[in-house]
Design an enzyme around this catalytic site. Structure first.
Site, PDB file in Angstrom:
ATOM      1  CG  ASP A 125      -0.324  -0.158   2.390  1.00 35.76           C
ATOM      2  OD1 ASP A 125       0.948  -0.170   2.756  1.00 35.76           O
ATOM      3  OD2 ASP A 125      -0.933   0.025   3.620  1.00 35.76           O
ATOM      4  CD  GLU A 126       5.720   1.556   3.084  1.00 36.67           C
ATOM      5  OE1 GLU A 126       6.406   2.196   2.959  1.00 36.67           O
ATOM      6  OE2 GLU A 126       5.695   0.439   4.059  1.00 36.67           O
ATOM      7  CE1 TYR A 149       9.278  -2.150  -0.090  1.00 34.63           C
ATOM      8  CE2 TYR A 149       8.101  -0.901   1.218  1.00 34.63           C
ATOM      9  CZ  TYR A 149       8.158  -2.046   0.667  1.00 34.63           C
ATOM     10  OH  TYR A 149       7.193  -3.014   0.822  1.00 34.63           O
ATOM     11  CE  LYS A 153       6.840  -4.488  -3.588  1.00 37.56           C
ATOM     12  NZ  LYS A 153       7.222  -5.708  -3.918  1.00 37.56           N
TER      13      LYS A 153
END
Length: 325
Positions: A125-126, A149, A153
Site C-alpha cells: 500500500d505504500e 522503498y 515497488k
C-alpha cells in the site's frame, strides 16, 4: 500446480509457502531466495523435508538462473523477493532499485518467454503515498510513493502493468497493508517492540507516534494471495487489508499491556524523513469479486504474534542485531 515462489525464506513468503503446502496437496513449490539478512532457512525448517518443496539459493537479478529454473514449466510465479525496510532504503536506495526493479524486470521477461500461465506481483500500500485523516486507497488511486522503498515497488508495479498491456503477460498485482505474525525479522515495528520489551529495552516510537497503518494477520494475507493467484483476473490490482487502522503508539501500549509491562518503556525518537502519516485500504474489490474476508481481528492477531515471539526466543535472538534499539 508447479509454483515458483521468489523470496520465500522471508516473513510473508515463508508463511505463504507453508500455507499453500498445507492447503494444496497437489502443489509443488520451488523457493528461490538469495538469503539476505532477512531471509532465513529456519523459517521453513518444518517443511524442508516435504517432497513437494524445493529450495534454490539464488538472486532474481540472475537472468541465467531464472531462465534455467523456468525451463521446468512453472504454472505460477509469486514474487515476494524484495528489499522492504524503509529506513534502509533512506540510508541507501541502490539495492532497492537492483532487487525490486531490476529483479522484477528479469522475472517478467523470463516469465514472458517461458509462457508462465500466471504471475503474481506482491506489492504494498505504500506505493499510494500518504492519506489524510479520512478516506481509503482504492485500486485506482494515484501512485505517489514517498520513500525510496515505495518508489522501487511502484516502479515494479508499473513494469507489471506494461508487460500485461504490451505483451499480454498474465500479471496480477496485490497491494497489502502492514502484516503481523510469526517469522517477521526484528527490525520491523511489532517484532522489534516485543523483543525489546523481553530484553528489558525501550520501544522506540517515531515522532508523536500517531502515524496510522492498516494491519492484517499474515495468514489472512496468504489466504488472499492464494485466492488471487488461482481466481484473480490478469491485469487487475487487488487491495488486501485488515480494516484495522491503528496508531503506532496505541500498538506499543497494547504490546506492553499484553506483556504486563509499564508504559515507561516507550521512548520517542526523531521522526523518519518523509514519514507517511496514514495508510488505509478499501478492500471491497477482492471481497466482492473473489469472496475473501479476514478471519482474524487485530486483537487476536496481536496476541497470537506476541505469544509466538515469547515461545520462540531462540529464533529472534540468533538474528537480532545490536543496532535494533
Amino acid at each position: 500446480m508447479r509454483v515458483l515462489v521468489t523470496g520465500g525464506a522471508g516473513f510473508i513468503g515463508s508463511n505463504f509457502v507453508r500455507f499453500v503446502l498445507r492447503e494444496h496437496s497437489d502443489w509443488q513449490v520451488t523457493n528461490l531466495d538469495k538469503l539476505t539478512y532477512a531471509g532465513n532457512p529456519e523459517n521453513l525448517a518444518d517443511v524442508s523435508g516435504d517432497p513437494r518443496y524445493t529450495f534454490v539459493k539464488g538472486d532474481i537479478v540472475d537472468r541465467d538462473l531464472v531462465r534455467q529454473l523456468l525451463a521446468s514449466n512453472f504454472d505460477l510465479i509469486v514474487n515476494f523477493a524484495a528489499e522492504s525496510h524503509v529506513d534502509r532504503s533512506i540510508r541507501d536506495s541502490s539495492l532497492f532499485i537492483e532487487t525490486n526493479v531490476k529483479g522484477t524486470h528479469v522475472l517478467l521477461e523470463e516469465a514472458r518467454h517461458a509462457g508462465v500461465s500466471r504471475f503474481l506481483q506482491v506489492s504494498t500500500d505504500e506505493v499510494y503515498g500518504s492519506l489524510g485523516p479520512t478516506g481509503k486507497f482504492v485500486e485506482e488511486s494515484p501512485i505517489e510513493p514517498n520513500s525510496p522503498y515505495a518508489a522501487s515497488k511502484a516502479a515494479a508495479d508499473m513494469l507489471c502493468r506494461v508487460f500485461w498491456h504490451t505483451y499480454g503477460t498474465p500479471v496480477l498485482i496485490t497491494r497489502c497493508g502492514n502484516n503481523l505474525g510469526p517469522y517477521q525479522f526484528p527490525e520491523k515495528f511489532i517484532p522489534l517492540a516485543v523483543s525489546n520489551v523481553l530484553e528489558g529495552k525501550p520501544i522506540p516510537i517515531y515522532g508523536d507516534g500517531r502515524h496510522v497503518r492498516d494491519w492484517i494477520y499474515v495468514e489472512d494475507h496468504c489466504r488472499a494471495l492464494d485466492l488471487v493467484a488461482r481466481e484473480g483476473q490478469p491485469g487487475e490490482v487487488y487491495n488486501i487489508g485488515g480494516d484495522s487502522e491503528r496508531a503506532n503508539i496505541d500498538i506499543a501500549k497494547k504490546i506492553l499491556e499484553v506483556l504486563g509491562k509499564p508504559e515507561s518503556l516507550i521512548t520517542y525518537v526523531a521522526d523518519r524523513p518523509g514519514h507517511d502519516r496514514r495508510y488505509a485500504l478499501d478492500t471491497s474489490k477482492i471481497q466482492r469479486t473473489l469472496g475473501w474476508r479476514c478471519r482474524y481481528s487485530f486483537e487476536a492477531a496481536l496476541e497470537k504474534t506476541v505469544t509466538w515471539y515469547l515461545e520462540n526466543r531462540s529464533w529472534w535472538q540468533k538474528i537480532k542485531r545490536p543496532e535494533y534499539l
